[in-house]
Design an enzyme around this catalytic site. Structure first.
Site, PDB file in Angstrom:
ATOM      1  N   GLY A  20      37.910   8.045 -25.939  1.00 49.51           N
ATOM      2  CA  GLY A  20      37.160   7.374 -24.866  1.00 49.51           C
ATOM      3  C   GLY A  20      35.871   6.749 -25.373  1.00 49.51           C
ATOM      4  N   ARG A  24      28.672   6.341 -20.404  1.00 53.86           N
ATOM      5  CA  ARG A  24      27.593   6.914 -19.595  1.00 53.86           C
ATOM      6  C   ARG A  24      26.498   7.585 -20.419  1.00 53.86           C
ATOM      7  NH1 ARG A  24      30.701  10.459 -15.431  1.00 53.86           N
ATOM      8  NH2 ARG A  24      32.357  10.235 -16.970  1.00 53.86           N
ATOM      9  N   ASP A 111      34.709  16.251 -26.160  1.00 60.10           N
ATOM     10  CA  ASP A 111      33.367  16.297 -25.566  1.00 60.10           C
ATOM     11  C   ASP A 111      33.100  17.611 -24.837  1.00 60.10           C
ATOM     12  OD1 ASP A 111      35.029  16.035 -23.414  1.00 60.10           O
ATOM     13  OD2 ASP A 111      34.086  14.237 -22.602  1.00 60.10           O
ATOM     14  N   GLU A 161      45.383  13.392  -9.743  1.00 53.83           N
ATOM     15  CA  GLU A 161      44.034  12.860  -9.973  1.00 53.83           C
ATOM     16  C   GLU A 161      43.350  12.615  -8.631  1.00 53.83           C
ATOM     17  OE1 GLU A 161      42.535  12.580 -13.124  1.00 53.83           O
ATOM     18  OE2 GLU A 161      44.314  13.831 -13.293  1.00 53.83           O
ATOM     19  N   ASN A 234      29.227  13.982 -20.364  1.00 54.78           N
ATOM     20  CA  ASN A 234      29.359  12.559 -20.050  1.00 54.78           C
ATOM     21  C   ASN A 234      28.024  11.835 -20.099  1.00 54.78           C
ATOM     22  OD1 ASN A 234      32.247  12.379 -19.372  1.00 54.78           O
ATOM     23  ND2 ASN A 234      31.663  13.893 -17.846  1.00 54.78           N
ATOM     24  N   ASN A 367       0.586  31.478 -59.319  1.00 59.45           N
ATOM     25  CA  ASN A 367      -0.174  31.129 -58.128  1.00 59.45           C
ATOM     26  C   ASN A 367      -0.577  29.657 -58.177  1.00 59.45           C
ATOM     27  OD1 ASN A 367      -1.622  32.392 -55.662  1.00 59.45           O
ATOM     28  ND2 ASN A 367      -3.098  30.982 -56.579  1.00 59.45           N
ATOM     29  N   ALA A 370      -5.044  25.993 -53.866  1.00 59.14           N
ATOM     30  CA  ALA A 370      -5.072  25.208 -52.631  1.00 59.14           C
ATOM     31  C   ALA A 370      -5.035  23.718 -52.953  1.00 59.14           C
ATOM     32  CB  ALA A 370      -6.330  25.526 -51.837  1.00 59.14           C
TER      33      ALA A 370
END
Ligand code: UD1
Ligand code: CA
Length: 446
Positions: A20, A24, A111, A161, A234, A367, A370
């Site tokens: 399909g 939508r 779906d 349907e 959908n 280490n 920073a």
């Protein structure tokens, strides 16, 4: 539906209808390719079908998105449905891919991402237990809307349907879920006889039901109590609803498995993430892709991890961004405002603050100071940085790759390192400091 075991000796194939258009969704992306927690809708369906034991899976795809959908079909066979002539036509297009197959054919929509393997095995089990040639999953709705209605007849069912139904039929609250099991041998001849003389001018798959009945086969409806498992997508509203339900399902499974998730309400975990018992995920954390946390590893708060691996006791966060290919070995730590990518951090090594480490390998007990940056990109190619064991780098160091720092080396703060630093050495690369005495006084006097 009564849970009934599926006969493991009877072969099971599956047809996934995804031909399909999904208009939508109002999206350029084909409907079944919309993602939920790292998997496409189609990926969710295929995962459930595979777990239910289907050895052959055929996905029906639309011609305009054939390649993209096939790529997401994860090893399943795909067939193109040239024109969207209805669900019956979709299944008819798939059957040549199952030539010679003799067993049960499960038919699902691409779906419906909430389907579980348990529901599918129950349906196939109910089908075998009833000795039926066809079984349609149904459920009850107060407002059955546009769904096909299941009309119970003596000895079987009929599906009508909504657009073709009489007022009496429209009043029926049992609806067709669009999820079926058929015996391949009964389905083939029934499909061949489908007609499209109905309100929509389509070939309806449910019309195989009377054809199978006419040939002497039994077709039953199996009512599913938990209709949420059948939710079809959908619109993007339904996509969001499904995502929310799947999110709960993922998090609940991890909690039951022993993972510590401090605040499920602010935690987002993709379907293929692995969490060992006694790892901890702190609030506001997103775990994506194939991320793995070992026992004792912690992530967050406020962190995003994509395709990252944290070994025992490793920590990422707060405010860490671990991108694909990051591996933190046992006890390694990545802290606040640090981004890593394709980087292995050795056992007990730390990148505590404000750094970017990409395309890098760091040894053990090292280490990183920073604000360190691995400058990995020269505008054309990415280069690697290799850092040894027990290295100390000062704050605000830039390591211009390709570059290697040996074991036990030290890098002075503020250095831009463009050449390798051997083991045990100090590498320092910054302008010397000048001190001009009495500067303030001289400025004042001038
Ligand atoms: C279908 C059923 C209806 C049921 C409902 C449940 C039919 C005729 N009706 O209706 O009884 O209550 O599902 O959700 O089957 N598809 C194709 N090719 C096509 C048409 C559809 O592959 O030519 C695929 C779609 O991508 C979708 C699935 O089949 O994944 C179902 O199609 P959809 O149009 O949503 O069916 P409904 O009209 O909702
Ligand atoms: Ca339709």
């Amino acid at each position: 539906m009564e849970p009934a075991p599926r006969n493991p000796d009877r072969p099971l194939a599956c047809i996934v209808m995804a031909g399909g258009k999904g208009t939508r969704m109002r999206s350029a992306t084909p409907k079944v390719l919309h993602p939920i927690w790292g998997r496409s809708l189609l990926g969710w369906v295929i995962a459930a079908v595979r777990e239910a034991g289907a050895d052959r899976i055929v996905v029906v795809v639309p011609p305009d998105a054939a390649a993209a959908v096939a790529a997401a079909a994860d090893g399943a066979t795909t067939v193109v449905q040239p024109d969207q002539l209805g669900t019956g036509d979709a299944v008819r297009c798939a059957m040549p891919a199952l030539a010679g197959f003799d067993g049960d054919v499960l038919i699902v929509s691409g779906d419906t991402p909430l389907l579980t393997s348990a529901l599918l095995t129950d349906l196939v089990g109910a089908h075998s237990a009833a000795g039926a040639e066809g079984t349609a999953a149904s459920f009850r709705l107060d407002d059955p809307g546009a769904y096909g209605r299941v009309v119970r007849t003596d000895g079987g069912i009929r599906i009508v349907e909504a657009k073709d139904a009489t007022p009496d039929e429209l009043a029926i609250d049992e609806v067709n879920a669009g999820l079926y099991v058929f015996s391949a041998s009964a389905l083939r001849p029934a499909l061949a006889g489908l007609k499209n003389d109905n309100a929509q001018g389509e070939y309806y798959l449910p019309d195989v039901v009377p054809a199978i009945a006419a040939a002497g086969g039994a077709v039953r409806a199996a009512e599913v109590a938990d209709a949420a498992l059948l939710l079809g997508i959908n619109t993007r509203v339904e996509l969001a609803e499904a995502a929310s339900l799947l999110r709960d399902r993922i998090i609940t499974a991890h909690l039951l498995n022993g993972a510590g998730i401090i605040d499920p309400a602010t935690t987002y975990i993709d379907a293929d993430v692995t969490l060992a018992p006694d790892c901890v995920v702190h609030p506001f954390t997103i775990l994506r892709g194939s991320t793995r946390l070992a026992t004792g590893a912690t992530a967050g708060p406020h962190s995003v991890l994509t395709d990252a691996v944290l070994h025992e006791g490793a920590q990422a966060g707060p405010f860490a961004h671990l991108r694909a290919g990051t591996v933190l070995h046992a006890g390694a730590r990545v802290g606040a405002f640090v981004e890593t990518k394709n980087a292995a951090v050795g056992a007990r090594s730390k990148i505590p603050h404000l750094s970017y480490v990409g395309d890098a390998q760091i040894g053990e007990d090292t280490n990183i100071g920073a604000g360190n940056i691995t400058a990995n990109y020269d505008g054309r190619t990415k280069h690697r940085t290799v850092i040894g064991d027990r290295v100390r780098t000062g704050s605000d160091t830039v390591l211009v790759a390709p570059v290697a720092i040996g074991d036990d080396a030290t890098i002075g703060a503020g250095s831009i390192i463009t050449h390798d630093v051997p083991a045990g050495a100090l590498g320092i690369a910054r302008a010397r400091q000048h001190v001009i005495e009495d500067y303030a006084k001289r400025k004042r006097d001038a």
